[in-house]
Every structure is written in C-alpha cells, then in structure tokens.
Scaffold this motif. Structure first.
Motif, mmCIF file in Angstrom:
data_model
loop_
_atom_site.group_PDB
_atom_site.id
_atom_site.type_symbol
_atom_site.label_atom_id
_atom_site.label_comp_id
_atom_site.label_asym_id
_atom_site.label_seq_id
_atom_site.Cartn_x
_atom_site.Cartn_y
_atom_site.Cartn_z
ATOM 1 N N LEU A 32 -16.134 -12.069 -67.135
ATOM 2 C CA LEU A 32 -16.572 -11.079 -66.158
ATOM 3 C C LEU A 32 -15.744 -11.177 -64.886
ATOM 4 C CD1 LEU A 32 -20.456 -11.740 -66.153
ATOM 5 C CD2 LEU A 32 -19.194 -10.222 -67.695
ATOM 6 N N ILE A 33 -15.616 -10.056 -64.196
ATOM 7 C CA ILE A 33 -15.195 -10.068 -62.801
ATOM 8 C C ILE A 33 -16.477 -9.990 -61.983
ATOM 9 C CG2 ILE A 33 -13.912 -8.899 -60.981
ATOM 10 C CD1 ILE A 33 -12.245 -7.579 -63.195
ATOM 11 N N THR A 34 -16.719 -10.945 -61.115
ATOM 12 C CA THR A 34 -17.921 -10.935 -60.281
ATOM 13 C C THR A 34 -17.522 -10.644 -58.839
ATOM 14 O OG1 THR A 34 -17.805 -13.332 -59.928
ATOM 15 C CG2 THR A 34 -19.134 -12.552 -61.777
ATOM 16 N N HIS A 35 -18.287 -9.791 -58.200
ATOM 17 C CA HIS A 35 -17.981 -9.370 -56.824
ATOM 18 C C HIS A 35 -19.211 -9.603 -55.953
ATOM 19 C CE1 HIS A 35 -17.552 -5.866 -53.802
ATOM 20 N NE2 HIS A 35 -17.000 -6.954 -53.303
ATOM 21 N N ILE A 36 -19.060 -10.466 -54.946
ATOM 22 C CA ILE A 36 -20.127 -10.752 -53.988
ATOM 23 C C ILE A 36 -19.678 -10.227 -52.628
ATOM 24 C CG2 ILE A 36 -21.552 -12.534 -52.906
ATOM 25 C CD1 ILE A 36 -20.890 -14.336 -55.279
ATOM 26 N N GLU A 37 -20.469 -9.370 -52.045
ATOM 27 C CA GLU A 37 -20.154 -8.812 -50.720
ATOM 28 C C GLU A 37 -21.263 -9.210 -49.755
ATOM 29 O OE1 GLU A 37 -18.992 -4.555 -48.586
ATOM 30 O OE2 GLU A 37 -19.750 -4.602 -50.638
ATOM 31 N N THR A 38 -20.895 -9.913 -48.696
ATOM 32 C CA THR A 38 -21.898 -10.387 -47.743
ATOM 33 C C THR A 38 -21.229 -10.562 -46.383
ATOM 34 O OG1 THR A 38 -23.570 -12.093 -47.352
ATOM 35 C CG2 THR A 38 -21.486 -12.811 -48.326
ATOM 36 N N GLU A 39 -21.884 -11.260 -45.489
ATOM 37 C CA GLU A 39 -21.288 -11.548 -44.190
ATOM 38 C C GLU A 39 -21.709 -12.931 -43.733
ATOM 39 O OE1 GLU A 39 -24.219 -9.937 -40.728
ATOM 40 O OE2 GLU A 39 -22.874 -8.450 -41.615
ATOM 41 N N MET A 40 -20.852 -13.545 -42.909
ATOM 42 C CA MET A 40 -21.142 -14.857 -42.347
ATOM 43 C C MET A 40 -20.670 -14.863 -40.902
ATOM 44 S SD MET A 40 -20.402 -18.685 -43.854
ATOM 45 C CE MET A 40 -18.610 -18.573 -43.818
ATOM 46 N N ASP A 41 -21.571 -15.264 -40.010
ATOM 47 C CA ASP A 41 -21.265 -15.265 -38.576
ATOM 48 C C ASP A 41 -20.857 -13.874 -38.094
ATOM 49 O OD1 ASP A 41 -21.766 -18.012 -38.501
ATOM 50 O OD2 ASP A 41 -19.686 -18.498 -38.980
ATOM 51 N N GLY A 42 -21.508 -12.856 -38.671
ATOM 52 C CA GLY A 42 -21.250 -11.491 -38.234
ATOM 53 C C GLY A 42 -20.007 -10.848 -38.807
ATOM 54 N N ARG A 43 -19.282 -11.570 -39.661
ATOM 55 C CA ARG A 43 -18.053 -11.031 -40.241
ATOM 56 C C ARG A 43 -18.260 -10.754 -41.728
ATOM 57 N NH1 ARG A 43 -16.161 -15.503 -37.453
ATOM 58 N NH2 ARG A 43 -15.715 -16.569 -39.409
#
Length: 240
Positions: free
Chosen positions: A172-183
């Motif tokens: 699989l290609i796994t894609h996680i989209e999130t943010e850390m410290d506002g970025r």
C-alpha cells in the motif's frame, strides 16, 4: 563491572519511573558516556546533555542508566554523588545501586489514536502508473486512494479500519496528513499488509495492520517525534 562500563561507552539516563521507551521519556532522556571506573562501585560519567545542552545533576538524584554495548542494551540504577572538573572536562561521579541486567527494548511504541488517512493498494494494473508517479513525485495524485481511520500508530506501522478486506502481503501507499506545532505535515509511506479481518463490533468494516517498508531512519524518527507530540497533547488534555 568494568566489562560493561568501558571507557567511552554510550549511556542514556532516564529518571526513575520512566523507561527508555516511555512515550514521554524523549524529553527527559540525557546523553552521556563512561569517563572512568573507580573502585567501590563508583562510575565517573561525562556531564550529561539534552539536545546538546549540558544538564546539571544534583547529588542524591537517581537515574536508570542504559548502556549500549555490542548492539545490546543493559540497564542499572545509579545515584549522583557529585560533579567536578577533570582538567577541562566536566564529569559526574555516580554510585551503582543495582546489578547490571540486559534490557529488551520494545521496538516501537504504539499510540492509540484515531486519525483519518488515505491508502492506495498497489496492483498489477497500476504498477506502471506507480512507477511513473515515483519518478514525477506525484504519488498523491494517483487515482484509487481510499479513506481509513487509524486505531494506533507506531514508528513501524499502522492499524486502521477501512471498508474492505485487504490481501495479506499486498503493498500500500499510505498517506497521513496532519500538523505539528501549527505547521502542516505530510507523511507518505510504503507499507505491507500483515493482517486484515472483519471488524469485531461494526458490520461491514475491516481492521487491517500494516508494516512500513524500506522506511528511511530520518523519516521514521520524524514520525516517532510526531507520535510523542500526540501523546504529550493527550496527556495535557487529560491533566486539564
């Protein structure tokens, strides 16, 4: 004792009550090395540092000390006796309080967290498109991505819930989209399906477990730091 505390041996000190693999030990772990072994169970270590900053250890403080030797990790407990200068080097005298034992570390800490992710199953009919997307850095624009929700995340893989049963061994290609410290942060990893079965509680859903494949150490460390960041945020919410 001297067969373990060899000159220059890498040491990591963690406050009593934490372990080397505790999710919140990252911010409390100090780095040092063996400077000298004296008689009467006294070990002299270089003044510990944290993020390249020197840390002042107070007499009487106790730490669990992890020794890294020949691809193995050993553990003991030490007590700080005093700090002093050895010519131009700042060192700390410590007393060995326990026997030295082998430490079997957990490979990856798993964080129970629900987050939306995307995944794309690699099949013979999209192999050519995958290779082209790698060349053009356009993996996320490929057609066929599905959505899922994680159950837990670690530096080694994911466990997630989705709408289909995935073939064991498939990639699989796994894609996680999130943010850390506002970025904003984007994580795109190649993963192998280790298990996939019907959800025990929700009809029509499946729970799958995947392992990251050929993940660069730098990318893994960045993901682990993100996991620790999430854990700290969870602790703040619970304490608040």
């Amino acid at each position: 004792m001297k067969k373990f505390f060899k000159l220059g041996t890498h040491l990591e000190l963690v406050p009593v009550g934490y372990t080397l693999d505790s999710p919140d030990a990252y911010e409390k772990k100090y780095i040092s090395s063996v400077h000298e072994v004296l008689q009467d169970e006294t070990v002299v270590i270089t003044n510990p540092t944290h993020k390249s900053q020197m840390i002042h250890l107070r007499p009487g403080e106790k730490y669990d000390c992890y020794l890294f030797l020949d691809n193995k990790i050993f553990k003991c407990r030490i007590k700080v006796l005093r700090s002093r200068n050895d010519f131009n080097l700042r060192v700390v005298e410590t007393e060995l309080l326990t026997n030295i034992v082998k430490y079997e570390r957990r490979q990856f800490f798993r964080l129970d967290v629900a987050m939306d992710i995307r995944y794309l199953t690699l099949r013979p009919d999209n192999t050519a498109a995958f290779k082209e997307a790698v060349k053009t850095n356009s993996l996320l624009q490929m057609e066929g991505f599905q959505t899922a929700t994680t159950r837990d995340v670690s530096g080694g893989g994911l466990r997630f819930v989705c709408n289909e049963e995935l073939p064991i061994g498939s990639m699989l290609i796994t894609h996680i989209e999130t943010e850390m410290d506002g970025r904003p942060k984007q994580y795109v990893f190649l993963a192998k399906v280790l298990a996939s079965k019907k959800h025990e509680e929700i009809r029509g859903l499946y729970e799958s477990r995947v392992q990251f494949v050929d993940l660069k150490q730098s990318a893994r460390e960045e993901l682990v730091q993100y996991i620790f960041h999430c854990q700290r945020e969870q602790l703040k919410k619970h304490s608040g």
